[in-house]
Design a protein around this motif. Sequence first.
Motif, PDB file in Angstrom:
ATOM      1  N   ARG A  93       0.761  -1.189  -0.037  1.00 27.63           N
ATOM      2  CA  ARG A  93      -0.007  -0.063   0.078  1.00 27.63           C
ATOM      3  C   ARG A  93       0.930   1.426  -0.067  1.00 27.63           C
ATOM      4  N   GLY A  94       0.647   2.204  -0.964  1.00 32.52           N
ATOM      5  CA  GLY A  94       1.423   3.495  -0.915  1.00 32.52           C
ATOM      6  C   GLY A  94       2.788   3.315  -1.260  1.00 32.52           C
ATOM      7  N   SER A  95       2.890   2.130  -1.956  1.00 27.24           N
ATOM      8  CA  SER A  95       4.565   1.804  -2.256  1.00 27.24           C
ATOM      9  C   SER A  95       4.632   1.484  -3.850  1.00 27.24           C
ATOM     10  N   ALA A  96       6.020   1.291  -4.148  1.00 31.00           N
ATOM     11  CA  ALA A  96       6.018   0.679  -5.460  1.00 31.00           C
ATOM     12  C   ALA A  96       6.741  -0.683  -5.448  1.00 31.00           C
ATOM     13  N   VAL A 136      -1.621  12.539  -3.050  1.00 29.85           N
ATOM     14  CA  VAL A 136      -0.701  12.225  -2.049  1.00 29.85           C
ATOM     15  C   VAL A 136      -0.667  13.306  -1.007  1.00 29.85           C
ATOM     16  N   SER A 137      -1.023  13.013   0.208  1.00 26.69           N
ATOM     17  CA  SER A 137      -0.908  14.019   1.219  1.00 26.69           C
ATOM     18  C   SER A 137       0.455  14.486   1.802  1.00 26.69           C
ATOM     19  N   ASN A 138       1.432  13.506   1.735  1.00 27.13           N
ATOM     20  CA  ASN A 138       3.045  14.014   2.177  1.00 27.13           C
ATOM     21  C   ASN A 138       3.958  13.313   1.188  1.00 27.13           C
ATOM     22  N   PRO A 139       4.887  13.918   0.723  1.00 26.71           N
ATOM     23  CA  PRO A 139       6.159  13.431   0.272  1.00 26.71           C
ATOM     24  C   PRO A 139       6.699  12.196   0.564  1.00 26.71           C
ATOM     25  N   VAL A 140       6.688  11.172  -0.134  1.00 27.68           N
ATOM     26  CA  VAL A 140       7.327   9.933   0.372  1.00 27.68           C
ATOM     27  C   VAL A 140       8.780   9.832  -0.106  1.00 27.68           C
ATOM     28  N   VAL A 141       9.719  10.012   0.927  1.00 30.11           N
ATOM     29  CA  VAL A 141      11.176   9.911   0.577  1.00 30.11           C
ATOM     30  C   VAL A 141      12.236   8.731   1.085  1.00 30.11           C
ATOM     31  N   PHE A 146       9.908   2.163   0.459  1.00 31.81           N
ATOM     32  CA  PHE A 146       8.863   2.337  -0.623  1.00 31.81           C
ATOM     33  C   PHE A 146       9.479   2.157  -1.931  1.00 31.81           C
ATOM     34  N   CYS A 147      10.464   1.615  -2.018  1.00 31.24           N
ATOM     35  CA  CYS A 147      11.270   1.311  -3.539  1.00 31.24           C
ATOM     36  C   CYS A 147      11.181   2.655  -4.531  1.00 31.24           C
ATOM     37  N   THR A 148      10.738   3.720  -3.859  1.00 31.07           N
ATOM     38  CA  THR A 148      10.789   4.974  -4.682  1.00 31.07           C
ATOM     39  C   THR A 148      10.591   6.144  -3.842  1.00 31.07           C
ATOM     40  N   VAL A 149      10.523   7.305  -4.468  1.00 27.59           N
ATOM     41  CA  VAL A 149      10.286   8.444  -3.877  1.00 27.59           C
ATOM     42  C   VAL A 149       9.211   9.238  -4.613  1.00 27.59           C
ATOM     43  N   TYR A 150       8.265   9.815  -4.319  1.00 30.08           N
ATOM     44  CA  TYR A 150       7.188  10.506  -4.807  1.00 30.08           C
ATOM     45  C   TYR A 150       6.682  11.417  -4.089  1.00 30.08           C
ATOM     46  N   ASP A 151       5.978  12.447  -4.867  1.00 27.38           N
ATOM     47  CA  ASP A 151       5.010  13.440  -4.200  1.00 27.38           C
ATOM     48  C   ASP A 151       3.867  13.702  -4.883  1.00 27.38           C
ATOM     49  N   ASP A 152       3.321  12.923  -6.026  1.00 30.30           N
ATOM     50  CA  ASP A 152       2.421  12.737  -6.683  1.00 30.30           C
ATOM     51  C   ASP A 152       1.959  11.523  -7.226  1.00 30.30           C
ATOM     52  N   ASN A 153       0.860  11.186  -7.630  1.00 34.06           N
ATOM     53  CA  ASN A 153       0.154  10.102  -8.349  1.00 34.06           C
ATOM     54  C   ASN A 153       0.955   9.658  -9.442  1.00 34.06           C
ATOM     55  N   TYR A 154       1.453  10.639 -10.460  1.00 30.28           N
ATOM     56  CA  TYR A 154       2.115  10.307 -11.604  1.00 30.28           C
ATOM     57  C   TYR A 154       3.371   9.705 -11.218  1.00 30.28           C
ATOM     58  N   LEU A 156       4.284   8.162  -8.705  1.00 24.47           N
ATOM     59  CA  LEU A 156       3.946   6.608  -8.033  1.00 24.47           C
ATOM     60  C   LEU A 156       3.812   5.626  -9.071  1.00 24.47           C
ATOM     61  N   SER A 157       2.746   6.087 -10.107  1.00 25.43           N
ATOM     62  CA  SER A 157       2.398   5.190 -11.008  1.00 25.43           C
ATOM     63  C   SER A 157       3.481   4.677 -12.025  1.00 25.43           C
ATOM     64  N   ALA A 158       4.452   5.901 -12.344  1.00 25.98           N
ATOM     65  CA  ALA A 158       5.702   5.281 -13.120  1.00 25.98           C
ATOM     66  C   ALA A 158       6.488   4.537 -12.391  1.00 25.98           C
ATOM     67  N   ALA A 159       6.598   4.627 -11.228  1.00 22.93           N
ATOM     68  CA  ALA A 159       7.544   3.910 -10.330  1.00 22.93           C
ATOM     69  C   ALA A 159       7.036   2.460 -10.241  1.00 22.93           C
ATOM     70  N   ARG A 160       5.689   2.406 -10.054  1.00 19.77           N
ATOM     71  CA  ARG A 160       4.951   1.054  -9.991  1.00 19.77           C
ATOM     72  C   ARG A 160       5.376   0.233 -11.425  1.00 19.77           C
ATOM     73  N   ALA A 161       5.072   1.041 -12.459  1.00 17.86           N
ATOM     74  CA  ALA A 161       5.322   0.322 -13.762  1.00 17.86           C
ATOM     75  C   ALA A 161       6.706  -0.011 -13.938  1.00 17.86           C
ATOM     76  N   ARG A 162       7.541   0.841 -13.305  1.00 18.88           N
ATOM     77  CA  ARG A 162       9.280   0.580 -13.467  1.00 18.88           C
ATOM     78  C   ARG A 162       9.496  -0.846 -12.850  1.00 18.88           C
ATOM     79  N   GLU A 163       8.836  -0.806 -11.640  1.00 22.74           N
ATOM     80  CA  GLU A 163       9.213  -1.878 -10.717  1.00 22.74           C
ATOM     81  C   GLU A 163       8.644  -3.341 -11.375  1.00 22.74           C
ATOM     82  N   ALA A 164       7.400  -3.395 -11.996  1.00 22.65           N
ATOM     83  CA  ALA A 164       6.870  -4.355 -12.582  1.00 22.65           C
ATOM     84  C   ALA A 164       7.861  -4.626 -13.804  1.00 22.65           C
TER      85      ALA A 164
END
Length: 223
Positions: A93-96, A136-141, A146-154, A156-164
């Motif tokens: 959840r909330g992670s890549a 995204v309420s707070n930036p993830v660093v 979390f296997c990525t850092v992100y501050d918006d849905n774009y 996070l979505s790109a990071a998940r696609a990258r990990e897959a």
Amino acid sequence: MKDKPNEWVSISDLMAGVMAVVMLMLVLSVLQNKVAEVKREQEKNSGLAAQQQKLNAMMHGMQKEMTEQGEEALVGFDIASGKITLRDKIFARGSACITEQAKDALARLAPRIQEFVTSSTNTQVFVEGHTDNLAVSNPVVDQARFCTVYDDNYTLSAARAREARKLLVVKLNDQQSHRVIVAGFGDSQPLRGISPSDERNRRVEVQFLTHAVSRTEQAAGSE
């Protein structure tokens, strides 16, 4: 004294004859081009149909394997569109980061990706990340967690696609893996018929594409 028949063809008659021959040659050239164009289109359609049959058979095989392994909740299949969907349960959840169960599932899909990509040089795979519209309420660093850092849905979505993608291309060489392309769409493409905030929008779609070529183009490419 009788007039002799004129043995010389008049200039106007000669030009008319030449024009008739030229027009005939132009008509024949147009007809030949049309026939060649129809033939190329038939070969292209035949090649596309053959590629589509192979893709359908491959996807049926993947679907059967996922079902036998009890992993149908992780991966959805749209065989008509040549697309599979890695559902939200693939990721923490909330992670890549990909869950351990999902890693096993993706490892079983990797040989199928190899089968598809190596079947033709005219194949591509798009790995596309999507999210719901909850901001995204707070930036993830914490990348380690979390296997990525992100501050918006774009992001996070790109990071998940990258990990897959990392797990899907393990059996491909560098040149082949270039045809497996990542994109992140954030919340811009929610599923039809459900709320943009629905958790089912959190997904990674793997789209298989084929680009058929004629035999003439294939022969030219092999020279």
